[in-house]
Motif scaffolding. Structure first.
Motif, PDB file in Angstrom:
ATOM      1  N   TYR A  49       0.861  -1.289   0.063  1.00 59.89           N
ATOM      2  CA  TYR A  49      -0.001   0.008   0.058  1.00 59.89           C
ATOM      3  C   TYR A  49       0.759   1.376  -0.029  1.00 59.89           C
ATOM      4  CZ  TYR A  49      -4.015  -2.883   0.436  1.00 59.89           C
ATOM      5  OH  TYR A  49      -5.105  -4.076   0.267  1.00 59.89           O
ATOM      6  N   LEU A  94       0.048   2.625  -3.368  1.00 57.32           N
ATOM      7  CA  LEU A  94      -1.362   2.893  -3.635  1.00 57.32           C
ATOM      8  C   LEU A  94      -1.587   3.890  -4.610  1.00 57.32           C
ATOM      9  CD1 LEU A  94      -4.213   2.086  -3.859  1.00 57.32           C
ATOM     10  CD2 LEU A  94      -4.140   3.091  -1.344  1.00 57.32           C
ATOM     11  N   SER A  95      -0.844   4.988  -4.071  1.00 57.34           N
ATOM     12  CA  SER A  95      -1.108   6.217  -4.924  1.00 57.34           C
ATOM     13  C   SER A  95      -0.522   6.251  -6.461  1.00 57.34           C
ATOM     14  CB  SER A  95      -0.219   7.509  -4.212  1.00 57.34           C
ATOM     15  OG  SER A  95      -0.663   8.954  -4.878  1.00 57.34           O
ATOM     16  N   ARG A 149      -3.118   4.127  -8.317  1.00 57.40           N
ATOM     17  CA  ARG A 149      -4.276   4.661  -8.440  1.00 57.40           C
ATOM     18  C   ARG A 149      -4.056   5.625  -9.534  1.00 57.40           C
ATOM     19  NH1 ARG A 149      -5.280   6.873  -3.782  1.00 57.40           N
ATOM     20  NH2 ARG A 149      -6.819   5.494  -3.014  1.00 57.40           N
ATOM     21  N   GLU A 187      -5.969   5.398 -13.304  1.00 55.33           N
ATOM     22  CA  GLU A 187      -6.856   6.754 -13.687  1.00 55.33           C
ATOM     23  C   GLU A 187      -6.383   7.159 -14.907  1.00 55.33           C
ATOM     24  OE1 GLU A 187      -6.598   9.333 -10.588  1.00 55.33           O
ATOM     25  OE2 GLU A 187      -8.068   8.505  -9.504  1.00 55.33           O
ATOM     26  N   LEU A 192      -9.215  -0.662 -10.879  1.00 52.19           N
ATOM     27  CA  LEU A 192      -8.688  -1.293  -9.857  1.00 52.19           C
ATOM     28  C   LEU A 192      -9.406  -1.238  -8.724  1.00 52.19           C
ATOM     29  CD1 LEU A 192      -5.788  -2.116  -8.672  1.00 52.19           C
ATOM     30  CD2 LEU A 192      -5.205   0.398  -8.185  1.00 52.19           C
ATOM     31  N   TYR A 241      -9.037  -2.732  -4.846  1.00 48.52           N
ATOM     32  CA  TYR A 241      -8.057  -3.128  -3.636  1.00 48.52           C
ATOM     33  C   TYR A 241      -8.683  -3.425  -2.442  1.00 48.52           C
ATOM     34  CZ  TYR A 241      -8.146   1.593  -2.015  1.00 48.52           C
ATOM     35  OH  TYR A 241      -8.343   2.975  -1.578  1.00 48.52           O
ATOM     36  N   CYS A 276     -10.739   3.842  -9.339  1.00 44.88           N
ATOM     37  CA  CYS A 276     -10.108   2.786  -8.220  1.00 44.88           C
ATOM     38  C   CYS A 276     -11.000   2.826  -7.102  1.00 44.88           C
ATOM     39  CB  CYS A 276      -8.872   3.762  -7.898  1.00 44.88           C
ATOM     40  SG  CYS A 276      -7.951   3.095  -6.661  1.00 44.88           S
ATOM     41  N   ASP A 285     -11.932   0.937  -3.122  1.00 41.79           N
ATOM     42  CA  ASP A 285     -11.748   0.256  -2.134  1.00 41.79           C
ATOM     43  C   ASP A 285     -12.655  -0.743  -1.973  1.00 41.79           C
ATOM     44  OD1 ASP A 285     -11.402  -0.713   0.763  1.00 41.79           O
ATOM     45  OD2 ASP A 285     -10.683   1.238   1.359  1.00 41.79           O
TER      46      ASP A 285
END
Length: 228
Positions: free
Chosen positions: A82, A85-86, A89, A93, A99, A101, A218, A220
């Protein structure tokens, strides 16, 4: 739907079985066939509607870079990545990819996270201290587990506590036990989730893949699981 599964460990195999049960076509790549994500060429990935990754923290980022760059849809069941993650993501995009996660694809765990948030908010300022313990099989590479980290972050935010101690144990073939304890001078409140098998994780991942197959962006898992 055609699903590509990356990782042929115990959970990956179960994901493949459940995907077959739900009527999907499945192709599985193990680590030897996909060293350094070399098998994930654009023409190959284009043959699948969704990619599900249950590999390792070392392999998953390379897999995401390769697949998301083609605009693919990916469900990531692997944890321990993680900090990237940025970046992932942003890649999803830019490429119009999908995505999904999540630190845990069990519906029961998602309910536990919601209860933990309510507990932290309700006990805020009432003199409670929190601890989290998690136990997993000896082969789990990351510690603490992603689920335990998420649990801690949720309670910290809800209760305004700076940091909650997490105790990790690795033993045998334990599927996963997470315990959140709130203790004061007067009493103790405990939330526990225990997984008896990997099936709950695998079913959640396949259902997430079905949901993601028609979407980009993206997501969650915790934020969208009630939509399945």
């Amino acid at each position: 739907m055609r699903i590509l599964i990356l990782g042929h460990g115990k959970t990956g195999k179960l994901v493949a079985d459940i995907a077959h049960e739900r009527g999907h076509g499945v192709h599985v790549l193990d680590a030897k066939e996909n060293r350094d994500a070399a098998a994930l060429t654009a023409p190959f990935v284009a043959g699948f509607d969704v990619v599900i990754d249950f590999t390792t923290p070392d392999a998953v980022v390379q897999n995401m870079r390769a697949c998301l760059a083609t605009g693919a849809k990916m469900v990531i069941g692997t944890t321990g990545w993680y900090d990237k993650l940025s970046d992932m993501r942003g890649l999803a995009e830019r490429k119009g990819a999908g995505l999904m996660y999540g630190t845990n694809y069990s519906i029961g765990v998602q309910v536990m996270l919601e209860l933990a948030e309510k507990m932290g908010a309700a006990l805020k300022g009432a003199g409670y201290n929190y601890t989290i313990s998690e136990t997993h099989h000896a082969g789990k590479l990351d510690a603490p587990s992603g689920t335990a980290i998420t649990l801690g972050e949720i309670v910290e935010e809800a209760s305004d506590i700076e940091e909650i101690r997490i105790e990790s144990k690795r033993e045998g073939d334990v599927m996963g036990v997470h315990v959140l304890e709130a203790r004061s001078a007067s009493d103790r409140l405990v939330l526990t989730h225990e997984s008896f098998s990997r099936r709950g994780f695998a079913e959640g991942a396949v259902r997430a893949a079905e949901w993601l197959s028609t979407r980009t962006g993206c997501f969650d898992f915790h934020e969208v699981y009630t939509q399945f």
